[in-house]
Write a protein that holds these residues in place. Structure first.
Motif, PDB file in Angstrom:
ATOM      1  N   THR A 129       0.828  -1.211   0.000  1.00 23.31           N
ATOM      2  CA  THR A 129       0.000   0.000   0.000  1.00 23.31           C
ATOM      3  C   THR A 129       0.866   1.266   0.000  1.00 23.31           C
ATOM      4  O   THR A 129       0.455   2.294  -0.547  1.00 23.31           O
ATOM      5  CB  THR A 129      -0.928   0.023   1.226  1.00 23.31           C
ATOM      6  N   THR A 130       2.050   1.199   0.595  1.00 22.80           N
ATOM      7  CA  THR A 130       2.960   2.349   0.583  1.00 22.80           C
ATOM      8  C   THR A 130       3.418   2.654  -0.843  1.00 22.80           C
ATOM      9  O   THR A 130       3.523   3.816  -1.242  1.00 22.80           O
ATOM     10  CB  THR A 130       4.186   2.076   1.476  1.00 22.80           C
ATOM     11  N   ILE A 131       3.681   1.602  -1.612  1.00 21.43           N
ATOM     12  CA  ILE A 131       4.067   1.789  -3.014  1.00 21.43           C
ATOM     13  C   ILE A 131       2.917   2.425  -3.784  1.00 21.43           C
ATOM     14  O   ILE A 131       3.121   3.342  -4.586  1.00 21.43           O
ATOM     15  CB  ILE A 131       4.468   0.440  -3.642  1.00 21.43           C
ATOM     16  N   TYR A 132       1.704   1.933  -3.559  1.00 19.44           N
ATOM     17  CA  TYR A 132       0.536   2.482  -4.249  1.00 19.44           C
ATOM     18  C   TYR A 132       0.350   3.967  -3.918  1.00 19.44           C
ATOM     19  O   TYR A 132       0.097   4.792  -4.806  1.00 19.44           O
ATOM     20  CB  TYR A 132      -0.723   1.713  -3.863  1.00 19.44           C
ATOM     21  N   LYS A 133       0.473   4.315  -2.641  1.00 21.09           N
ATOM     22  CA  LYS A 133       0.312   5.722  -2.233  1.00 21.09           C
ATOM     23  C   LYS A 133       1.421   6.589  -2.811  1.00 21.09           C
ATOM     24  O   LYS A 133       1.196   7.750  -3.162  1.00 21.09           O
ATOM     25  CB  LYS A 133       0.317   5.820  -0.710  1.00 21.09           C
ATOM     26  N   ALA A 134       2.623   6.016  -2.915  1.00 14.66           N
ATOM     27  CA  ALA A 134       3.766   6.788  -3.384  1.00 14.66           C
ATOM     28  C   ALA A 134       3.601   7.263  -4.816  1.00 14.66           C
ATOM     29  O   ALA A 134       4.084   8.343  -5.191  1.00 14.66           O
ATOM     30  CB  ALA A 134       5.039   5.949  -3.258  1.00 14.66           C
ATOM     31  N   VAL A 135       2.938   6.472  -5.661  1.00 17.38           N
ATOM     32  CA  VAL A 135       2.848   6.813  -7.089  1.00 17.38           C
ATOM     33  C   VAL A 135       1.656   7.711  -7.411  1.00 17.38           C
ATOM     34  O   VAL A 135       1.597   8.262  -8.516  1.00 17.38           O
ATOM     35  CB  VAL A 135       2.772   5.533  -7.958  1.00 17.38           C
ATOM     36  N   LEU A 136       0.728   7.880  -6.485  1.00 12.73           N
ATOM     37  CA  LEU A 136      -0.483   8.646  -6.786  1.00 12.73           C
ATOM     38  C   LEU A 136      -0.196  10.082  -7.247  1.00 12.73           C
ATOM     39  O   LEU A 136      -0.781  10.540  -8.247  1.00 12.73           O
ATOM     40  CB  LEU A 136      -1.421   8.646  -5.575  1.00 12.73           C
ATOM     41  N   PRO A 137       0.696  10.850  -6.559  1.00  9.01           N
ATOM     42  CA  PRO A 137       0.961  12.212  -7.059  1.00  9.01           C
ATOM     43  C   PRO A 137       1.537  12.216  -8.475  1.00  9.01           C
ATOM     44  O   PRO A 137       1.253  13.119  -9.268  1.00  9.01           O
ATOM     45  CB  PRO A 137       1.981  12.760  -6.048  1.00  9.01           C
ATOM     46  N   TYR A 138       2.335  11.210  -8.803  1.00  7.86           N
ATOM     47  CA  TYR A 138       2.977  11.166 -10.112  1.00  7.86           C
ATOM     48  C   TYR A 138       1.985  10.757 -11.209  1.00  7.86           C
ATOM     49  O   TYR A 138       2.118  11.197 -12.348  1.00  7.86           O
ATOM     50  CB  TYR A 138       4.172  10.210 -10.072  1.00  7.86           C
ATOM     51  N   ILE A 139       1.000   9.935 -10.843  1.00  5.70           N
ATOM     52  CA  ILE A 139      -0.078   9.652 -11.798  1.00  5.70           C
ATOM     53  C   ILE A 139      -0.818  10.951 -12.110  1.00  5.70           C
ATOM     54  O   ILE A 139      -1.150  11.231 -13.269  1.00  5.70           O
ATOM     55  CB  ILE A 139      -1.054   8.599 -11.228  1.00  5.70           C
ATOM     56  N   GLY A 140      -1.047  11.746 -11.056  1.00  8.54           N
ATOM     57  CA  GLY A 140      -1.697  13.039 -11.255  1.00  8.54           C
ATOM     58  C   GLY A 140      -0.897  13.961 -12.164  1.00  8.54           C
ATOM     59  O   GLY A 140      -1.459  14.649 -13.025  1.00  8.54           O
ATOM     60  N   ILE A 141       0.431  13.966 -12.012  1.00  6.75           N
ATOM     61  CA  ILE A 141       1.294  14.797 -12.863  1.00  6.75           C
ATOM     62  C   ILE A 141       1.226  14.325 -14.308  1.00  6.75           C
ATOM     63  O   ILE A 141       1.141  15.135 -15.246  1.00  6.75           O
ATOM     64  CB  ILE A 141       2.747  14.756 -12.344  1.00  6.75           C
ATOM     65  N   GLN A 142       1.246  13.003 -14.511  1.00  4.58           N
ATOM     66  CA  GLN A 142       1.184  12.464 -15.876  1.00  4.58           C
ATOM     67  C   GLN A 142      -0.140  12.788 -16.541  1.00  4.58           C
ATOM     68  O   GLN A 142      -0.189  13.123 -17.731  1.00  4.58           O
ATOM     69  CB  GLN A 142       1.420  10.953 -15.836  1.00  4.58           C
ATOM     70  N   LEU A 143      -1.232  12.695 -15.785  1.00  3.94           N
ATOM     71  CA  LEU A 143      -2.536  13.027 -16.348  1.00  3.94           C
ATOM     72  C   LEU A 143      -2.652  14.523 -16.625  1.00  3.94           C
ATOM     73  O   LEU A 143      -3.336  14.945 -17.566  1.00  3.94           O
ATOM     74  CB  LEU A 143      -3.653  12.568 -15.397  1.00  3.94           C
ATOM     75  N   THR A 144      -1.966  15.336 -15.813  1.00  5.91           N
ATOM     76  CA  THR A 144      -1.916  16.777 -16.076  1.00  5.91           C
ATOM     77  C   THR A 144      -1.232  17.048 -17.416  1.00  5.91           C
ATOM     78  O   THR A 144      -1.691  17.869 -18.221  1.00  5.91           O
ATOM     79  CB  THR A 144      -1.165  17.510 -14.949  1.00  5.91           C
TER      80      THR A 144
END
Length: 437
Positions: free
Chosen positions: A401-416
Motif C-alpha cells: 500500500t505504501t508503493i501504491y500511495k507513493a505513485v499517486l501524485p505522479y499519476i496526477g502529474i502524468q494526467l496533467t
C-alpha cells in the motif's frame, strides 16, 4: 453468431485465462487458436502462424534488443552509478536534490537506452538506499524512482515508440520528435513537484549535510562521468536529426558507442557483458512473444469484423470528436492498469487509429497522447508493471500500500501532462513539423 456476442465471449475467455494465472502471451495465443478453430475452421489456422511471424519480422523491431542491450550495459558496467554520483555531488545540498537528481539521471538514461525496466531497476538499486540513508520520506523516494524510471517510455529513443510505430505505420522519427517536448516537460514537472514539496515540508527530503558536500574542485572533477553519456546522446540525436541514420541504425551504433566508452574507461568485463546479454535476451524475448501473441489476437478480432463494428458504433455516437477521444483515453487508462503496454497497443491501435483519422484529428498527436497514457498506466494500481519492479526493489518490510500511495501524485502529474498536450496539440506536432519535412 453476432459480432457483439463474439466480442463478449472472446474477451471473457481472455480475462478468465488472465485471472487463472496463465501468462499474457499464452492466454492470447490459446484464445486466438480456440476461436479460429470454432468460428473459422482448421483451414484458417494459417492466420495464427502468418500473424505471429509477420509481426515479429518487422525491420523496425530490430531496434528493440539493441536499445535494451545499451541500457543493460550502462547498468552493469557502472556508467549509471557514475552519473548518479555526479548529480548527487552537484545538487545534493538542495532540499530534495537527491530525488530531483534521480529524475535527471532517469531522463539521461532514457535518452540513451529507450527502456523503462532497466532504468527503474538500476535507479532503484542505486537511488533508493541513498535516499533512505539521507532520511528521505519513503513515499517520495519510491514514487520518484517508479515514475522517473518510466521516462524511458516517453523520452526518445523509446522502445515503446518503436513498437507503436511498427503497429500504426507512423514514422519512428516523427514519433521521436513528437514525444520529445512532452517528455522533457514531464521530467520538469516531476522535478518542480519534488522541489516545491521539499520546500514546503523541510523534513520530507533533507539536504545533504554540509560536512558531506564536495568542494567546487571536487565537483568539477566528477563531470568526467557525464562526458561519455553526453557524447553518445549527441551522436545518436545528430545522426537521427541529420537523416544520416535511421532510428534502428542509431540503436546499433549507440550500443557500439557504449561498448567503446566502457572499453576506454576499462569498466567492460566478461561478467558485465554476460549479465547485460542475459537481461537483454529475457526482456527482448518477453516483448517478442507478446508482439506475436497480440498480432494473432488482433488479426482474429479484425477478421471477425470487430473493427468495422467499433468504428460505426463510435462514429454514430451523438457526441463530438473530443468526447470520443476522451472516451478512448479512459479505455486505454483502464486497460493499461491491467495489461502490458505492448498488449494495449496491439489491441487498441488498429481499432482506434482509423477512427481518430476519420474524425479529423492528427494521428501523430494521438500517438503522443497514447504514449503518455500508457506511461501513466505503468504505475497505476493494481497491475501497473513498474509497481511490480518496485515491489522487488523496496525492503520486504515496506507494505504494498505504501508503493501504491507513493505513485499517486505522479499519476496526477502524468494526467496533467496528458490534458495539457490534448489542449495544446502543437506540443506534440510542432517539433516534427520543423525537423522532418
Amino acid at each position: 453468431m453476432s459480432i457483439e456476442l463474439i466480442t463478449i465471449l472472446l474477451f471473457s475467455t481472455l480475462f478468465l485465462l488472465f485471472m487463472a494465472g496463465m501468462p499474457i502471451f499464452l492466454a492470447m495465443g490459446v484464445t486466438s487458436t480456440l476461436f479460429v478453430l470454432l468460428l473459422l475452421g482448421p483451414q484458417k489456422l494459417l492466420l495464427i502462424g502468418y500473424n505471429m511471424f509477420g509481426g515479429a519480422a518487422s525491420m523496425v523491431l530490430l531496434a528493440v534488443p539493441l536499445f535494451i542491450f545499451m541500457g543493460n550495459l550502462m547498468r552493469y558496467t557502472g556508467m549509471a552509478q557514475d552519473l548518479f554520483d555526479t548529480i548527487y555531488a552537484w545538487i545534493g545540498g538542495v532540499r530534495g536534490g537527491l530525488a530531483m537528481g534521480t529524475v535527471g539521471i532517469c531522463a539521461v538514461f532514457a535518452s540513451m537506452s529507450g527502456v523503462s525496466s532497466a532504468t527503474t531497476m538500476t535507479m532503484g538499486v542505486i537511488g533508493l538506499p541513498a535516499m533512505a540513508k539521507h532520511k528521505y520520506n519513503d513515499q517520495l523516494a519510491i514514487g520518484t524512482i517508479a515514475a522517473g524510471g518510466l521516462l524511458g517510455l516517453i523520452i526518445p529513443p523509446s522502445v515503446s515508440q518503436v513498437i507503436y510505430s511498427s503497429i500504426s505505420g507512423t514514422s519512428v522519427g516523427q514519433m521521436y520528435f513528437g514525444c520529445m517536448i512532452p517528455g522533457i516537460l514531464l521530467a520538469g514537472l516531476y522535478i518542480a513537484y519534488t522541489g516545491v514539496r521539499s520546500y514546503l515540508q523541510p523534513g520530507f527530503a533533507p539536504a545533504m549535510p554540509k560536512e558531506e558536500r564536495l568542494s567546487w574542485r571536487e565537483k568539477f572533477l566528477t563531470l568526467n562521468a557525464v562526458v561519455a553519456p553526453g557524447l553518445i546522446i549527441a551522436f545518436i540525436w545528430a545522426g537521427i536529426y541529420s537523416g544520416a541514420i535511421t532510428p534502428t541504425e542509431a540503436a546499433g551504433m549507440g550500443a557500439m558507442a557504449v561498448i567503446i566508452a566502457c572499453l576506454v574507461k576499462r569498466t567492460l568485463n566478461l561478467a558485465a557483458v554476460k549479465e547485460a546479454l542475459s537481461s537483454t535476451l529475457k526482456l527482448s524475448s518477453m516483448i517478442m512473444w507478446l508482439i506475436m501473441a497480440c498480432g494473432c489476437f488482433s488479426a482474429l478480432y479484425q477478421t471477425l469484423g470487430a473493427k468495422e463494428l467499433i468504428e460505426k458504433t463510435i462514429l454514430a455516437l451523438p457526441v463530438n470528436g473530443v468526447v470520443v477521444i476522451i472516451m478512448m483515453q479512459l479505455l486505454i487508462f483502464i486497460l493499461g492498469a491491467l495489461m502490458d503496454d505492448v498488449v494495449v497497443m496491439m489491441l487498441c491501435i488498429p481499432i482506434m487509429l482509423p477512427i481518430v483519422v476519420a474524425l479529423g484529428f492528427n494521428p501523430l498527436w494521438f500517438g503522443v497522447i497514447f504514449m503518455i497514457q500508457v506511461q501513466a498506466a505503468w504505475i497505476t494500481p493494481p497491475y501497473g508493471f513498474n509497481l511490480f519492479y518496485m515491489r522487488a526493489i523496496v525492503p520486504t518490510t515496506t507494505p504494498t500500500t505504501t508503493i501504491y500511495k507513493a505513485v499517486l501524485p505522479y499519476i496526477g502529474i502524468q494526467l496533467t501532462l496528458l490534458v495539457l498536450v490534448m489542449c495544446v496539440p502543437w506540443l506534440a506536432t510542432w517539433l516534427p513539423s520543423v525537423v522532418i519535412r
